[in-house]
Structure formats: structure tokens, C-alpha cells
Design a protein around this motif. Structure first.
Motif, PDB file in Angstrom:
ATOM      1  N   SER A  42      37.946  75.490 -50.992  1.00  0.00           N
ATOM      2  CA  SER A  42      36.704  75.642 -51.747  1.00  0.00           C
ATOM      3  C   SER A  42      35.782  76.615 -51.042  1.00  0.00           C
ATOM      4  N   SER A  43      34.755  77.029 -51.775  1.00  0.00           N
ATOM      5  CA  SER A  43      33.781  77.958 -51.240  1.00  0.00           C
ATOM      6  C   SER A  43      32.444  77.700 -51.923  1.00  0.00           C
ATOM      7  N   SER A  44      31.366  78.006 -51.253  1.00  0.00           N
ATOM      8  CA  SER A  44      30.043  77.872 -51.854  1.00  0.00           C
ATOM      9  C   SER A  44      29.619  79.158 -52.558  1.00  0.00           C
ATOM     10  N   ASP A  45      30.474  80.150 -52.556  1.00  0.00           N
ATOM     11  CA  ASP A  45      30.182  81.440 -53.177  1.00  0.00           C
ATOM     12  C   ASP A  45      30.590  81.400 -54.651  1.00  0.00           C
ATOM     13  N   MET A  46      29.613  81.321 -55.545  1.00  0.00           N
ATOM     14  CA  MET A  46      29.910  81.222 -56.974  1.00  0.00           C
ATOM     15  C   MET A  46      30.237  82.585 -57.590  1.00  0.00           C
ATOM     16  N   LYS A  47      29.773  83.665 -56.991  1.00  0.00           N
ATOM     17  CA  LYS A  47      30.034  84.988 -57.565  1.00  0.00           C
ATOM     18  C   LYS A  47      31.489  85.413 -57.415  1.00  0.00           C
ATOM     19  N   SER A  48      32.204  84.812 -56.488  1.00  0.00           N
ATOM     20  CA  SER A  48      33.612  85.172 -56.336  1.00  0.00           C
ATOM     21  C   SER A  48      34.444  84.698 -57.520  1.00  0.00           C
ATOM     22  N   GLN A  49      33.895  83.799 -58.346  1.00  0.00           N
ATOM     23  CA  GLN A  49      34.589  83.324 -59.535  1.00  0.00           C
ATOM     24  C   GLN A  49      34.321  84.194 -60.756  1.00  0.00           C
ATOM     25  N   LEU A  50      33.372  85.095 -60.652  1.00  0.00           N
ATOM     26  CA  LEU A  50      32.974  85.937 -61.776  1.00  0.00           C
ATOM     27  C   LEU A  50      33.855  87.180 -61.833  1.00  0.00           C
ATOM     28  N   ARG A  51      34.389  87.455 -63.020  1.00  0.00           N
ATOM     29  CA  ARG A  51      35.241  88.624 -63.213  1.00  0.00           C
ATOM     30  C   ARG A  51      34.947  89.209 -64.584  1.00  0.00           C
ATOM     31  N   LEU A  52      34.454  90.453 -64.628  1.00  0.00           N
ATOM     32  CA  LEU A  52      34.083  91.095 -65.877  1.00  0.00           C
ATOM     33  C   LEU A  52      35.072  92.208 -66.197  1.00  0.00           C
ATOM     34  N   SER A  53      35.445  92.316 -67.471  1.00  0.00           N
ATOM     35  CA  SER A  53      36.380  93.360 -67.907  1.00  0.00           C
ATOM     36  C   SER A  53      35.638  94.380 -68.752  1.00  0.00           C
ATOM     37  N   PHE A  54      36.010  95.648 -68.576  1.00  0.00           N
ATOM     38  CA  PHE A  54      35.407  96.744 -69.316  1.00  0.00           C
ATOM     39  C   PHE A  54      36.510  97.654 -69.838  1.00  0.00           C
ATOM     40  N   GLU A  55      36.225  98.341 -70.935  1.00  0.00           N
ATOM     41  CA  GLU A  55      37.200  99.255 -71.520  1.00  0.00           C
ATOM     42  C   GLU A  55      37.389 100.507 -70.669  1.00  0.00           C
ATOM     43  N   THR A  56      36.300 101.024 -70.126  1.00  0.00           N
ATOM     44  CA  THR A  56      36.377 102.258 -69.340  1.00  0.00           C
ATOM     45  C   THR A  56      35.704 102.059 -67.988  1.00  0.00           C
ATOM     46  N   ARG A  57      35.992 102.981 -67.102  1.00  0.00           N
ATOM     47  CA  ARG A  57      35.399 102.977 -65.764  1.00  0.00           C
ATOM     48  C   ARG A  57      33.904 103.246 -65.836  1.00  0.00           C
ATOM     49  N   GLU A  58      33.513 104.137 -66.754  1.00  0.00           N
ATOM     50  CA  GLU A  58      32.098 104.494 -66.893  1.00  0.00           C
ATOM     51  C   GLU A  58      31.258 103.317 -67.370  1.00  0.00           C
ATOM     52  N   GLU A  59      31.824 102.464 -68.240  1.00  0.00           N
ATOM     53  CA  GLU A  59      31.102 101.272 -68.688  1.00  0.00           C
ATOM     54  C   GLU A  59      30.859 100.314 -67.524  1.00  0.00           C
ATOM     55  N   ALA A  60      31.845 100.157 -66.657  1.00  0.00           N
ATOM     56  CA  ALA A  60      31.694  99.268 -65.508  1.00  0.00           C
ATOM     57  C   ALA A  60      30.646  99.813 -64.542  1.00  0.00           C
ATOM     58  N   ILE A  61      30.654 101.112 -64.322  1.00  0.00           N
ATOM     59  CA  ILE A  61      29.654 101.725 -63.432  1.00  0.00           C
ATOM     60  C   ILE A  61      28.263 101.602 -64.028  1.00  0.00           C
ATOM     61  N   ALA A  62      28.138 101.831 -65.330  1.00  0.00           N
ATOM     62  CA  ALA A  62      26.837 101.717 -65.999  1.00  0.00           C
ATOM     63  C   ALA A  62      26.305 100.291 -65.917  1.00  0.00           C
ATOM     64  N   TYR A  63      27.185  99.288 -66.077  1.00  0.00           N
ATOM     65  CA  TYR A  63      26.764  97.891 -65.972  1.00  0.00           C
ATOM     66  C   TYR A  63      26.254  97.596 -64.565  1.00  0.00           C
ATOM     67  N   ALA A  64      26.975  98.055 -63.562  1.00  0.00           N
ATOM     68  CA  ALA A  64      26.564  97.797 -62.175  1.00  0.00           C
ATOM     69  C   ALA A  64      25.232  98.471 -61.857  1.00  0.00           C
TER      70      ALA A  64
END
Length: 100
Positions: A42-64
Motif C-alpha cells: 500500500s501507499s499513501s500516495d493517491m496520485k499514483s492511482q490516477l491515469r489519464l488517456s489522451f488521443e494525441t501528445r499535444e492534448e496531454a501537454i495542453a492538459y498538463a
């Protein structure tokens, strides 16, 4: 809070070219521990469970960038499949040794 943007590799069961999505997931911030009673990891880090999918690389960069997330991009090498036929398994001048 550093995120990694990458295109996941295909599994051994996939042979097509339809998997073109990019993934944004967070790197581990807290150390994992083993729960003493049941032995679960187990871990206390909840963000390690989050995984987002994007159609393109540019969409992922824009989201970040839109959400103020620092990120790094991992480019995967494209696989070049070697064309091979069934009869190549029985060639006389085989380069790899026969294992059967």
C-alpha cells in the motif's frame, strides 16, 4: 508532483496498430509499504492511482500546462516488425538454432 507523458507499449497479445493513445500518470511521491497483517502493498500516495488517456501528445501537454502540472515526455521507439512466413521456420540456412 511530476507527471510522465508517454505512449504505452503493446502487450504480447496485441498485434494491430490501433493503440495510439497517450497516457499521463504521476510519478510515485510516497514510498510503498507492506501491510503487516495481510501482506498487501500500500501507499499513501493517491496520485499514483490516477491515469489519464489522451488521443494525441499535444492534448496531454495542453492538459498538463492548463492545470500547472510539471511533466516530462518519454518517447518510445517504434517497433519495426520483421516479416516472417511460416515456411521460414523450416529453412535450411536458419540463422537461429532450432530449439525443438
Amino acid at each position: 508532483m511530476v507527471a510522465r507523458i508517454y505512449r504505452p507499449a503493446k502487450t504480447a497479445m496485441q498485434s494491430g496498430k490501433a493503440k495510439n493513445s497517450w497516457v499521463l500518470d504521476y510519478e510515485q511521491e510516497a514510498r510503498r509499504s507492506i501491510e503487516p497483517l495481510m501482506g498487501y502493498t500500500s501507499s499513501s500516495d493517491m496520485k499514483s492511482q490516477l491515469r489519464l488517456s489522451f488521443e494525441t501528445r499535444e492534448e496531454a501537454i495542453a492538459y498538463a500546462e492548463r492545470n500547472g502540472i510539471s511533466y516530462r515526455i518519454s518517447d518510445a521507439k517504434e517497433r519495426r516488425p520483421r516479416p516472417m512466413t511460416y515456411s521460414d521456420n523450416f529453412k535450411y540456412n536458419r540463422t537461429a538454432p532450432w530449439t525443438h
